[in-house]
Design an enzyme around this catalytic site. Structure first.
Site, mmCIF file in Angstrom:
data_model
loop_
_atom_site.group_PDB
_atom_site.id
_atom_site.type_symbol
_atom_site.label_atom_id
_atom_site.label_comp_id
_atom_site.label_asym_id
_atom_site.label_seq_id
_atom_site.Cartn_x
_atom_site.Cartn_y
_atom_site.Cartn_z
ATOM 1 N N GLY A 46 5.788 12.477 -10.814
ATOM 2 C CA GLY A 46 5.177 11.213 -11.188
ATOM 3 C C GLY A 46 4.404 10.636 -10.022
ATOM 4 C CD GLN A 51 3.937 7.021 -5.443
ATOM 5 O OE1 GLN A 51 4.008 7.136 -6.664
ATOM 6 N NE2 GLN A 51 4.537 7.848 -4.595
ATOM 7 C CB CYS A 88 9.375 9.199 -3.220
ATOM 8 S SG CYS A 88 8.004 8.073 -3.472
ATOM 9 C CG LEU A 89 4.589 12.937 -4.782
ATOM 10 C CD1 LEU A 89 3.436 12.888 -5.771
ATOM 11 C CD2 LEU A 89 4.745 14.326 -4.193
ATOM 12 C CG HIS A 130 10.625 7.279 -8.516
ATOM 13 N ND1 HIS A 130 11.452 7.669 -7.483
ATOM 14 C CD2 HIS A 130 9.377 7.256 -7.996
ATOM 15 C CE1 HIS A 130 10.721 7.853 -6.394
ATOM 16 N NE2 HIS A 130 9.453 7.608 -6.686
ATOM 17 C CD GLU A 131 6.333 7.619 -10.290
ATOM 18 O OE1 GLU A 131 5.558 6.891 -9.616
ATOM 19 O OE2 GLU A 131 6.889 8.619 -9.813
ATOM 20 C CG HIS A 134 6.393 3.810 -6.629
ATOM 21 N ND1 HIS A 134 6.363 3.650 -5.263
ATOM 22 C CD2 HIS A 134 6.848 5.065 -6.850
ATOM 23 C CE1 HIS A 134 6.795 4.758 -4.676
ATOM 24 N NE2 HIS A 134 7.107 5.629 -5.623
#
Length: 186
Positions: A46, A51, A88-89, A130-131, A134
């Site tokens: 995701g 991000q 996480c990216l 998670h997203e 963010h």
């Protein structure tokens, strides 16, 4: 459409709540395509607009070979919890057990402004939570136990990527939305 650089922990855009999307226009469609291309290139499960430096409530996912996107999401979560490793990216190579609801129902809109409901369990539920975090300025390390958070912060400080932008004299760039912030000026 293009692959965008992913912002890392320490960039203020990651801890700033994102603004609601107002206009469902070509710019939004390009953003969703950029997010998708960037996520697939990374690769990740995701990616949220903050991000890549865009403070709007938009995210994409790729779970179980199914791509999707959601705009202006809200979540309904089950009381049943799951525990599993999460990364996480924006935190390269960091992976920690993170508690999440086992089931999530996300409601929002697609790129055309049509209402969408996405229901998921396990990995999809984790990605939706998670997203959405963010978009609220919440990072997955904020969900860790106190002990794991201390270990994660130590690992971050010792990582090759942490502080790289400062060392190179680069300042984070935050894109300002062309959408009216309705008195919540940036």
């Amino acid at each position: 459409m293009s692959i965008k650089p992913i912002r890392h922990f320490g960039d203020p855009v990651l801890v700033t709540p994102a603004s609601e999307v107002i206009d469902f226009d070509k710019e939004l469609r390009v953003l969703v395509k950029d997010l998708t291309e960037t996520m697939l290139d990374a690769p990740g499960a995701g990616l949220a607009a903050p991000q890549i430096g865009v403070p709007l409530r938009v995210f994409v996912w790729d779970v179980d070979e199914a791509l999707g996107h959601l705009i202006n999401p809200t979540l309904d979560l089950s009381e049943e919890m799951q525990e599993g490793d999460e990364g996480c990216l924006s935190f390269p190579e960091l992976l920690y057990p993170t508690p999440r609801a086992f089931r999530a129902v996300a409601k929002g809109f697609n790129i055309h402004g049509e209402p969408v409901t996405v229901e998921g369990t396990e990995l999809l539920a984790r990605a939706l939570q998670h997203e959405t975090d963010h978009l609220d300025g919440i990072l997955f390390i904020d969900r860790l136990s106190e002990e794991d958070r201390k270990l994660a912060m130590k690992e971050i400080r010792e990582s090759d990527w942490f502080g790289m932008a400062d060392a190179l004299g680069l300042q984070p760039q935050i894109k300002v939305s062309p959408h009216d912030p309705f008195g919540r000026g940036l």
